[in-house]
Design a protein around this motif. Structure first.
Motif, mmCIF file in Angstrom:
data_model
loop_
_atom_site.group_PDB
_atom_site.id
_atom_site.type_symbol
_atom_site.label_atom_id
_atom_site.label_comp_id
_atom_site.label_asym_id
_atom_site.label_seq_id
_atom_site.Cartn_x
_atom_site.Cartn_y
_atom_site.Cartn_z
ATOM 1 N N ARG A 161 -27.072 -34.365 -41.179
ATOM 2 C CA ARG A 161 -27.722 -34.538 -39.967
ATOM 3 C C ARG A 161 -27.291 -35.266 -38.999
ATOM 4 O O ARG A 161 -26.632 -36.216 -39.023
ATOM 5 C CB ARG A 161 -29.074 -35.217 -40.473
ATOM 6 C CG ARG A 161 -30.100 -34.703 -41.523
ATOM 7 C CD ARG A 161 -30.578 -35.648 -42.728
ATOM 8 N NE ARG A 161 -31.419 -34.955 -43.365
ATOM 9 C CZ ARG A 161 -30.865 -34.376 -44.618
ATOM 10 N NH1 ARG A 161 -29.773 -34.792 -45.036
ATOM 11 N NH2 ARG A 161 -31.805 -33.909 -45.479
ATOM 12 N N LEU A 162 -26.820 -34.294 -37.904
ATOM 13 C CA LEU A 162 -25.918 -34.866 -37.036
ATOM 14 C C LEU A 162 -26.540 -34.959 -35.867
ATOM 15 O O LEU A 162 -27.514 -34.139 -35.426
ATOM 16 C CB LEU A 162 -24.674 -33.726 -36.950
ATOM 17 C CG LEU A 162 -23.807 -33.537 -38.095
ATOM 18 C CD1 LEU A 162 -22.796 -32.229 -37.773
ATOM 19 C CD2 LEU A 162 -23.056 -35.008 -38.446
ATOM 20 N N ILE A 163 -26.081 -35.854 -34.861
ATOM 21 C CA ILE A 163 -26.640 -36.086 -33.352
ATOM 22 C C ILE A 163 -25.569 -35.234 -32.755
ATOM 23 O O ILE A 163 -24.553 -35.020 -33.091
ATOM 24 C CB ILE A 163 -26.908 -37.619 -33.137
ATOM 25 C CG1 ILE A 163 -25.569 -38.431 -33.329
ATOM 26 C CG2 ILE A 163 -27.839 -38.300 -34.169
ATOM 27 C CD1 ILE A 163 -25.569 -39.695 -32.605
ATOM 28 N N ASP A 164 -25.971 -35.258 -31.373
ATOM 29 C CA ASP A 164 -25.284 -34.655 -30.400
ATOM 30 C C ASP A 164 -24.213 -35.963 -29.715
ATOM 31 O O ASP A 164 -24.653 -36.502 -28.871
ATOM 32 C CB ASP A 164 -25.861 -34.030 -29.416
ATOM 33 C CG ASP A 164 -25.005 -33.187 -28.327
ATOM 34 O OD1 ASP A 164 -24.040 -33.038 -28.536
ATOM 35 O OD2 ASP A 164 -25.769 -32.595 -27.171
ATOM 36 N N LYS A 165 -23.176 -36.033 -30.490
ATOM 37 C CA LYS A 165 -22.297 -37.355 -30.110
ATOM 38 C C LYS A 165 -21.498 -37.180 -28.858
ATOM 39 O O LYS A 165 -21.552 -38.279 -28.070
ATOM 40 C CB LYS A 165 -21.373 -37.615 -31.296
ATOM 41 C CG LYS A 165 -21.882 -38.188 -32.655
ATOM 42 C CD LYS A 165 -20.944 -38.337 -33.739
ATOM 43 C CE LYS A 165 -19.647 -38.579 -33.449
ATOM 44 N NZ LYS A 165 -18.883 -38.898 -34.559
ATOM 45 N N LEU A 166 -21.415 -36.056 -28.345
ATOM 46 C CA LEU A 166 -20.722 -35.930 -27.240
ATOM 47 C C LEU A 166 -21.666 -36.367 -25.960
ATOM 48 O O LEU A 166 -21.308 -36.924 -25.103
ATOM 49 C CB LEU A 166 -20.247 -34.546 -26.959
ATOM 50 C CG LEU A 166 -19.694 -33.980 -25.665
ATOM 51 C CD1 LEU A 166 -18.396 -34.761 -25.513
ATOM 52 C CD2 LEU A 166 -19.130 -32.641 -25.494
ATOM 53 N N ARG A 167 -22.859 -36.051 -26.083
ATOM 54 C CA ARG A 167 -23.750 -36.255 -25.062
ATOM 55 C C ARG A 167 -24.074 -37.814 -25.147
ATOM 56 O O ARG A 167 -24.159 -38.111 -24.028
ATOM 57 C CB ARG A 167 -25.241 -35.475 -25.527
ATOM 58 C CG ARG A 167 -26.245 -35.793 -24.588
ATOM 59 C CD ARG A 167 -27.584 -35.256 -24.789
ATOM 60 N NE ARG A 167 -28.629 -35.628 -24.054
ATOM 61 C CZ ARG A 167 -29.862 -35.902 -24.437
ATOM 62 N NH1 ARG A 167 -30.107 -35.906 -25.763
ATOM 63 N NH2 ARG A 167 -30.836 -36.288 -23.871
ATOM 64 N N PHE A 168 -24.187 -38.422 -26.316
ATOM 65 C CA PHE A 168 -24.371 -39.811 -26.137
ATOM 66 C C PHE A 168 -23.276 -40.634 -25.589
ATOM 67 O O PHE A 168 -23.265 -41.566 -24.877
ATOM 68 C CB PHE A 168 -24.665 -40.443 -27.765
ATOM 69 C CG PHE A 168 -26.049 -40.151 -27.938
ATOM 70 C CD1 PHE A 168 -26.943 -40.800 -27.399
ATOM 71 C CD2 PHE A 168 -26.430 -39.190 -28.790
ATOM 72 C CE1 PHE A 168 -28.362 -40.672 -27.703
ATOM 73 C CE2 PHE A 168 -27.715 -39.117 -29.312
ATOM 74 C CZ PHE A 168 -28.691 -39.766 -28.793
ATOM 75 N N VAL A 169 -21.831 -39.861 -25.911
ATOM 76 C CA VAL A 169 -20.836 -40.695 -25.473
ATOM 77 C C VAL A 169 -20.515 -40.364 -23.915
ATOM 78 O O VAL A 169 -20.425 -41.452 -23.105
ATOM 79 C CB VAL A 169 -19.603 -39.932 -25.916
ATOM 80 C CG1 VAL A 169 -17.988 -40.421 -25.331
ATOM 81 C CG2 VAL A 169 -19.133 -40.405 -27.374
ATOM 82 N N GLU A 170 -21.087 -39.366 -23.390
ATOM 83 C CA GLU A 170 -21.041 -39.131 -21.839
ATOM 84 C C GLU A 170 -22.050 -39.889 -21.057
ATOM 85 O O GLU A 170 -21.982 -40.754 -20.165
ATOM 86 C CB GLU A 170 -21.748 -37.601 -21.432
ATOM 87 C CG GLU A 170 -20.589 -36.777 -21.804
ATOM 88 C CD GLU A 170 -19.372 -36.791 -20.911
ATOM 89 O OE1 GLU A 170 -19.584 -37.057 -19.805
ATOM 90 O OE2 GLU A 170 -18.299 -36.555 -21.605
ATOM 91 N N VAL A 171 -23.223 -40.209 -21.768
ATOM 92 C CA VAL A 171 -24.297 -41.202 -21.352
ATOM 93 C C VAL A 171 -24.009 -42.580 -21.418
ATOM 94 O O VAL A 171 -23.973 -43.495 -20.525
ATOM 95 C CB VAL A 171 -25.700 -40.939 -21.972
ATOM 96 C CG1 VAL A 171 -26.833 -42.225 -21.499
ATOM 97 C CG2 VAL A 171 -25.971 -39.699 -21.762
#
Length: 86
Positions: free
Chosen positions: A10-20
């Motif tokens: 179960r993965l989150i969108d880590k790239l999106r969170f890092v960008e934010v």
């Protein structure tokens, strides 16, 4: 009956969170915050997991009801046989 379903991560969108988070926390802290979110969300059940569990519960209930119906029909058959003999 064992519930054997393939486990998927179960993965989150880590790239999106890092960008934010990058604008607020900086590069390294944003990566750490995204990794922490991933660790928190990993053990959560998904909608598909819940649906599979509901199907498994229905199957167990149906199996129990089938066994009860077979038991009741055996008892009724024995009662009818005794009634015909007397």
């Amino acid at each position: 009956m064992a519930l054997n379903t393939p486990s998927r991560p179960r993965l989150i969108d880590k790239l999106r969170f890092v960008e934010v988070f990058r604008a607020h926390f900086g590069e390294e802290d944003a990566k750490e915050a995204a990794n922490a979110l991933q660790d928190e969300f990993a053990p959560m059940a998904t909608h598909d997991d819940i649906e599979i569990l509901k199907h498994w519960i229905r199957a167990e209930i149906n199996a129990a009801l089938s066994k009860a119906m077979v038991g009741a029909s055996v008892i009724a058959g024995v009662a009818l046989a005794i009634a015909q003999l007397t």
